[in-house]
Scaffold this active site. Sequence first.
Site, PDB file in Angstrom:
ATOM      1  CE  LYS A   1       5.805  33.453  42.767  1.00  0.00           C
ATOM      2  NZ  LYS A   1       5.171  34.600  42.094  1.00  0.00           N
TER       3      LYS A   1
ATOM      4  CE1 TYR B   1      39.949  34.847  49.724  1.00  0.00           C
ATOM      5  CE2 TYR B   1      37.660  34.458  50.355  1.00  0.00           C
ATOM      6  CZ  TYR B   1      38.853  34.008  49.808  1.00  0.00           C
ATOM      7  OH  TYR B   1      38.945  32.731  49.351  1.00  0.00           O
TER       8      TYR B   1
END
Length: 345
Positions: free
Chosen positions: A33, A242
């Site tokens: 999956k 940042y």
Amino acid sequence: MSTGRLTIDLDALVANWRALDAMTQCKTAAVVKADGYGLGAANVAKALFKAGVRQFFVAVAEEAIAVREELGAKPEICVFSGHMKGDTDLIRELGLTPMLNSVEQLTHHLETLPDHPFGIQLDTGMNRLGLEIQEWAAVAELALAQKPRLVMSHLACADEPDHPMNPYQLAQFRKMTDGISAPRSLAATGGILLGPEYHFDLTRPGIGMYGGFPFEKAAAVVELDLPVIQVRDVAEGEVVGYGNAWQATRPSRIATVSGGYADGVMRILSDRAKLYHGATVCPLVGRVSMDLLTIDVTDLPEPPSKLTLIGPQQSVDDLARAANTIGYEVLTQLGGRYGRKTFGK
Ligand SMILES: *Cc1c(COP(=O)(O)O)cnc(C)c1O
């Protein structure tokens, strides 16, 4: 090349499946999956099929398309989400085996595809998918008369071997299924490791094949190298990234590498992750950006051309721990921008 390079070792993956298979006397399927836990469902399924795997599991019917295309009509492909309205054409055309989760799904399946194979998923206490004990009691006779391919349930705490939920769910599963003639399945990777009483007729490993906890002895399947785009020297007191989130406390050398939260390097790893140059640790400093990381490489003798995020020094689970998550999430978040090199069978 300016994207990270993800190396996927299918021989290691197959070796892990074989090792899990050798721990039981029963059949072993494979869970592919979420695009084979992020590693490419078609490639993964192909390698496993060559190794002898004949039963695969996906989460939803759409995921079976790539697997069926790759492997042809032969192997069984089972769908955990069962038979949803809208799935009928795919289930019929691709010859999928839905694991029916509710009385509604059972009714819908028998009405729309009366002679088509199916399995049953039972809820033994996880309260996520599957028929509950009273619902099963009401429809078991009818369902079993149609000869389901599999009757399965799923363990909620199998990665904690001493958890009382494990014997509780085992007892519930036995209460609901002892005496039936259909094949039974309870164990994923964790359940395989709990021991033979959890194995029944089929196991369904996922994470262990992909090299993750709780299969401690797994061989590593992935490596991730990130290229250095630029290297600069910063003086003591200068800031990086940042929010000025990191400030140099000594004259430092900073490497800017390609890779960021858009590539699955979670932002929570800001100031926490470690990258490696060979065996030398190089800490991530400042914030994880969307596409870039800033790494302190002051202690390297030469500026590096690439740094390793997942490799011999740091496993998928090590990285997951640093990000406060689990290996499953690290793997399934591996980004689409990486250059992918798959080798092995
Ligand atoms: C994902 C999943 C598996 C595989 O679990 P792992 O822990 O990855 O081995 C097996 N069964 C069900 C129902 C699942 O959802």
